[in-house]
Design an enzyme around this catalytic site. Structure first.
Site, PDB file in Angstrom:
ATOM      1  N   LYS A   3       0.821  -1.208   0.000  1.00 41.23           N
ATOM      2  CA  LYS A   3       0.000   0.000   0.000  1.00 41.23           C
ATOM      3  C   LYS A   3       0.861   1.267   0.000  1.00 41.23           C
ATOM      4  O   LYS A   3       0.606   2.186  -0.753  1.00 41.23           O
ATOM      5  CB  LYS A   3      -0.937   0.016   1.216  1.00 41.23           C
ATOM      6  CG  LYS A   3      -1.949  -1.102   1.215  1.00 41.23           C
ATOM      7  CD  LYS A   3      -2.886  -1.022   2.416  1.00 41.23           C
ATOM      8  CE  LYS A   3      -2.263  -1.431   3.725  1.00 41.23           C
ATOM      9  NZ  LYS A   3      -2.033  -2.868   3.879  1.00 41.23           N
ATOM     10  N   ARG A  16      -9.715   0.576   8.472  1.00 38.49           N
ATOM     11  CA  ARG A  16      -9.271  -0.777   8.786  1.00 38.49           C
ATOM     12  C   ARG A  16     -10.412  -1.622   9.330  1.00 38.49           C
ATOM     13  O   ARG A  16     -10.283  -2.818   9.461  1.00 38.49           O
ATOM     14  CB  ARG A  16      -8.131  -0.714   9.813  1.00 38.49           C
ATOM     15  CG  ARG A  16      -6.980   0.182   9.382  1.00 38.49           C
ATOM     16  CD  ARG A  16      -6.187   0.675  10.570  1.00 38.49           C
ATOM     17  NE  ARG A  16      -7.044   1.380  11.526  1.00 38.49           N
ATOM     18  CZ  ARG A  16      -6.641   1.780  12.716  1.00 38.49           C
ATOM     19  NH1 ARG A  16      -5.414   1.529  13.118  1.00 38.49           N
ATOM     20  NH2 ARG A  16      -7.467   2.424  13.523  1.00 38.49           N
ATOM     21  N   ARG A  43      11.608  -5.465   4.156  1.00 39.81           N
ATOM     22  CA  ARG A  43      11.038  -4.146   3.898  1.00 39.81           C
ATOM     23  C   ARG A  43      11.846  -3.075   4.595  1.00 39.81           C
ATOM     24  O   ARG A  43      12.203  -3.187   5.754  1.00 39.81           O
ATOM     25  CB  ARG A  43       9.590  -4.080   4.386  1.00 39.81           C
ATOM     26  CG  ARG A  43       8.646  -4.803   3.463  1.00 39.81           C
ATOM     27  CD  ARG A  43       7.293  -4.160   3.489  1.00 39.81           C
ATOM     28  NE  ARG A  43       6.599  -4.443   4.724  1.00 39.81           N
ATOM     29  CZ  ARG A  43       5.494  -3.814   5.087  1.00 39.81           C
ATOM     30  NH1 ARG A  43       4.982  -2.866   4.341  1.00 39.81           N
ATOM     31  NH2 ARG A  43       4.909  -4.124   6.208  1.00 39.81           N
ATOM     32  N   ARG A  75      11.577  -2.144   8.932  1.00 41.51           N
ATOM     33  CA  ARG A  75      10.315  -2.004   9.647  1.00 41.51           C
ATOM     34  C   ARG A  75      10.280  -2.994  10.812  1.00 41.51           C
ATOM     35  O   ARG A  75      10.071  -4.172  10.626  1.00 41.51           O
ATOM     36  CB  ARG A  75       9.149  -2.294   8.692  1.00 41.51           C
ATOM     37  CG  ARG A  75       8.920  -1.209   7.663  1.00 41.51           C
ATOM     38  CD  ARG A  75       8.098  -0.091   8.228  1.00 41.51           C
ATOM     39  NE  ARG A  75       6.812  -0.591   8.664  1.00 41.51           N
ATOM     40  CZ  ARG A  75       5.698  -0.531   7.952  1.00 41.51           C
ATOM     41  NH1 ARG A  75       5.693   0.027   6.768  1.00 41.51           N
ATOM     42  NH2 ARG A  75       4.575  -1.012   8.428  1.00 41.51           N
ATOM     43  N   ARG A 118      -1.045  -9.624  12.842  1.00 37.68           N
ATOM     44  CA  ARG A 118      -1.539  -8.612  11.906  1.00 37.68           C
ATOM     45  C   ARG A 118      -2.460  -9.238  10.859  1.00 37.68           C
ATOM     46  O   ARG A 118      -3.441  -8.636  10.446  1.00 37.68           O
ATOM     47  CB  ARG A 118      -0.369  -7.901  11.218  1.00 37.68           C
ATOM     48  CG  ARG A 118       0.363  -6.956  12.158  1.00 37.68           C
ATOM     49  CD  ARG A 118       1.553  -6.326  11.505  1.00 37.68           C
ATOM     50  NE  ARG A 118       1.166  -5.444  10.406  1.00 37.68           N
ATOM     51  CZ  ARG A 118       2.014  -4.947   9.520  1.00 37.68           C
ATOM     52  NH1 ARG A 118       3.282  -5.230   9.602  1.00 37.68           N
ATOM     53  NH2 ARG A 118       1.589  -4.162   8.574  1.00 37.68           N
TER      54      ARG A 118
END
Ligand SMILES: [Zn+2]
Length: 206
Positions: free
Chosen positions: A13, A83, A117, A150, A162
């Site tokens: 995203k 969300r 990431r 991250r 998550r």
């Protein structure tokens, strides 16, 4: 242009939001980034310790306050918001979205991508060691500062949490927008440039 990008954690995203923002000159509103910026404040620290640091969603009332301050008439790209259904309904009272782009990508692919990431603390852009590396090793192309890994993705159990939260909270949001006729699905696997092209087809139709 008022759009929202939603999808599973690690769907990219942030990467797509950054590219679309650059091309169409609209700001990105990302709750996650705002939260990371707030960690030196008392509230920010509490939110990290109790919620997002553990992979949990930050309560909607905090998220809404962050959003309200960031929204402009010119348009915006919501990165990973709403969300959950409550937030989708709360947001309708603040503003009206043109489209909700759902990045559809399998869990298997995402787990492979979550490792590696890198993010820029200054502009929030996300890179990936393999899939979308910066031009110079671990340096942001735009800001020329060091990228950091991250940390909320580091531990496997946080990733799993998550995903669980995503399935439970965000998947109903997808159904909600589908019913409203706002949902536009984009396949999130393959070349980033192709995915962006598909997103632009949706945006330009609006
Ligand atoms: Zn940067």
């Amino acid at each position: 242009m008022k759009i929202s990008l939603i999808g599973p954690p690690g769907a990219g995203k942030g990467t797509y939001a950054a590219e679309l923002s650059k091309r169409h000159k609209v700001p990105i509103i990302a709750i996650g980034r705002e939260l990371r910026r707030m960690v030196n404040t008392k509230l920010g620290k509490m939110l990290k310790e109790k919620y997002w640091g553990k992979g949990k969603l930050v309560p909607s009332k905090y998220a809404m306050n962050i959003l309200k301050r960031k929204i402009t008439k010119k348009g915006y790209i919501l990165d990973g918001f709403p969300r959950e259904i409550t937030e989708a309904k709360m947001f309708e009272k603040i503003d009206k979205l043109d489209a909700v782009i759902f990045i559809d990508v399998s869990q298997k692919i995402i787990l492979q991508r979550l490792h590696g990431r890198l993010q820029c603390k200054k502009c929030g852009r996300i890179y990936h060691i393999k899939n979308s590396p910066p031009k110079k090793d671990k340096i942001c192309d735009k800001c020329k500062v060091n990228l950091y890994e991250r940390t909320d993705d580091k531990e496997e159990n946080i990733i799993k949490e998550r995903f669980r939260v995503y399935r439970e909270e965000t998947e109903p949001v997808i159904k909600y927008y589908k019913k409203k006729g706002l949902l536009k699905k984009v396949r999130g696997e393959g070349k980033i440039s192709e995915i962006i092209k598909n997103m632009e087809k949706i945006i330009l139709r609006k």
